[in-house]
Design an enzyme around this catalytic site. Sequence first.
Site, mmCIF file in Angstrom:
data_model
loop_
_atom_site.group_PDB
_atom_site.id
_atom_site.type_symbol
_atom_site.label_atom_id
_atom_site.label_comp_id
_atom_site.label_asym_id
_atom_site.label_seq_id
_atom_site.Cartn_x
_atom_site.Cartn_y
_atom_site.Cartn_z
ATOM 1 C CB SER A 195 21.302 32.859 32.773
ATOM 2 O OG SER A 195 22.825 32.731 33.647
ATOM 3 C CD GLU A 243 26.662 35.644 35.731
ATOM 4 O OE1 GLU A 243 26.558 36.528 36.483
ATOM 5 O OE2 GLU A 243 27.718 34.522 35.997
ATOM 6 C CE1 TYR A 282 23.656 36.070 29.314
ATOM 7 C CE2 TYR A 282 24.162 35.135 31.395
ATOM 8 C CZ TYR A 282 23.441 34.832 30.539
ATOM 9 O OH TYR A 282 23.460 33.905 29.928
ATOM 10 N NE ARG A 305 30.532 27.981 27.775
ATOM 11 C CZ ARG A 305 28.983 28.611 28.278
ATOM 12 N NH1 ARG A 305 28.304 29.586 27.527
ATOM 13 N NH2 ARG A 305 28.944 29.563 29.801
ATOM 14 N N GLY A 306 32.573 28.670 23.425
ATOM 15 C CA GLY A 306 33.597 29.377 22.650
ATOM 16 C C GLY A 306 34.088 29.857 23.335
ATOM 17 C CD GLU A 307 38.051 28.807 20.411
ATOM 18 O OE1 GLU A 307 39.645 29.728 19.562
ATOM 19 O OE2 GLU A 307 38.917 27.802 19.445
ATOM 20 N NE ARG A 317 37.479 24.778 23.994
ATOM 21 C CZ ARG A 317 37.196 24.739 22.159
ATOM 22 N NH1 ARG A 317 36.133 25.952 22.289
ATOM 23 N NH2 ARG A 317 37.944 24.456 21.211
ATOM 24 N N GLY A 367 42.091 36.778 34.500
ATOM 25 C CA GLY A 367 41.159 37.760 35.518
ATOM 26 C C GLY A 367 40.644 37.282 36.896
ATOM 27 N NE ARG A 414 32.098 38.211 35.026
ATOM 28 C CZ ARG A 414 30.998 36.904 35.470
ATOM 29 N NH1 ARG A 414 29.910 37.298 36.311
ATOM 30 N NH2 ARG A 414 30.786 35.921 34.721
ATOM 31 C CB ALA A 432 29.246 44.716 39.885
ATOM 32 C CD GLU A 433 34.544 39.498 38.683
ATOM 33 O OE1 GLU A 433 33.495 38.846 38.569
ATOM 34 O OE2 GLU A 433 35.424 40.717 38.362
#
Length: 334
Positions: free
Chosen positions: A130, A132, A153, A188-190, A195, A215, A282, A284-285
């Site tokens: 990822s 991320e 993650y 994609r999950g809601e 999404r 956010g 989050r 930490a962004e």
Amino acid sequence: MKKALITGITGQDGSYLAELLLSKDYEVHGIVRRSSSPNTQRINHLITDESLMDSKLFLHYGDLSDSSRMMALVELVAPDEVYNLAAQSHVRVSFDEPELTGSTTGLGSIRLLEAIRVSGSNARFYQASSSEMFGASPPPQNEETPFYPRSPYGVAKLYSYWITKNYRESYDMFATNGILFNHESPRRGETFVTRKITLAAARIKAGLQDKLLMGNLDAVRDWGYAPEYVEGMWRMLQADAPDDFVLATGTEHSVRDFLGFAFGHVGLDWEKYVEHDPRFLRPAEVDSLVGDHSAVTRVTGWRPSVLPAELARIMVEADSHVIENQSTPWIDVP
């Protein structure tokens, strides 16, 4: 006929990958977790296709937390290719469930790699890494960019990335990391931001929703189209040698931009409906993730064609179609 084993087949990427491989005449085996509630919505159209379930699509109960089950399935299926897509994949949730995220998203990969190694399988292995993992490293990010994850993650994905490289180098396995930047679709999950936005735009337009709580609107991301990205996964395993590749569009847009694309498509001004809610921030962004896909294009020929504005249109139209027709959200609208 080639055989593929997919973890996470019921997710966004897993469902698109299953469709792709079936279209290429693969025998596809998917691992699904046992649940008291149905969790196969994204692949129900494949499950109910009798021509597939008779000879080309097979589902097996299993979980990446169970190493013995992974071993048994690798030996039973004897796959030519293994795609590890299963994970606790929501970044914000990983702060609330760090141990679960580490066990599934991180240690799950070693259980599967070890099952392949111990069984003596020659299967080619794809690990879903990822963007991320880059976290705080400044863009544009490519295969040489230092990693600096900013969430449980991202840290868990980084473990999976390095253990995949370690098994490749230690045991001469064909093990490849696909470092995928954000990729979205109507499946994609809601709770994922794109999404969440497109569904809200469609619902507000239809008079079913009044506002959207959000956010951080300043985060910049490189958003691509999931069906194109699963083709990139497949191409990586067809390469002459294993390696690690970034999949991205190379474009940068903020969450504000995506709001504009989505709401603009239905003729609405997003600023009239969006309200800030600190619960969605989050701890930490990650400020900016923008990828460079030149390496994978050079080696495999893969390149993206759907960019964020078009992606938002696809997703909003699909969500609007579902609302208007009360149909399944998992079968994409042409």
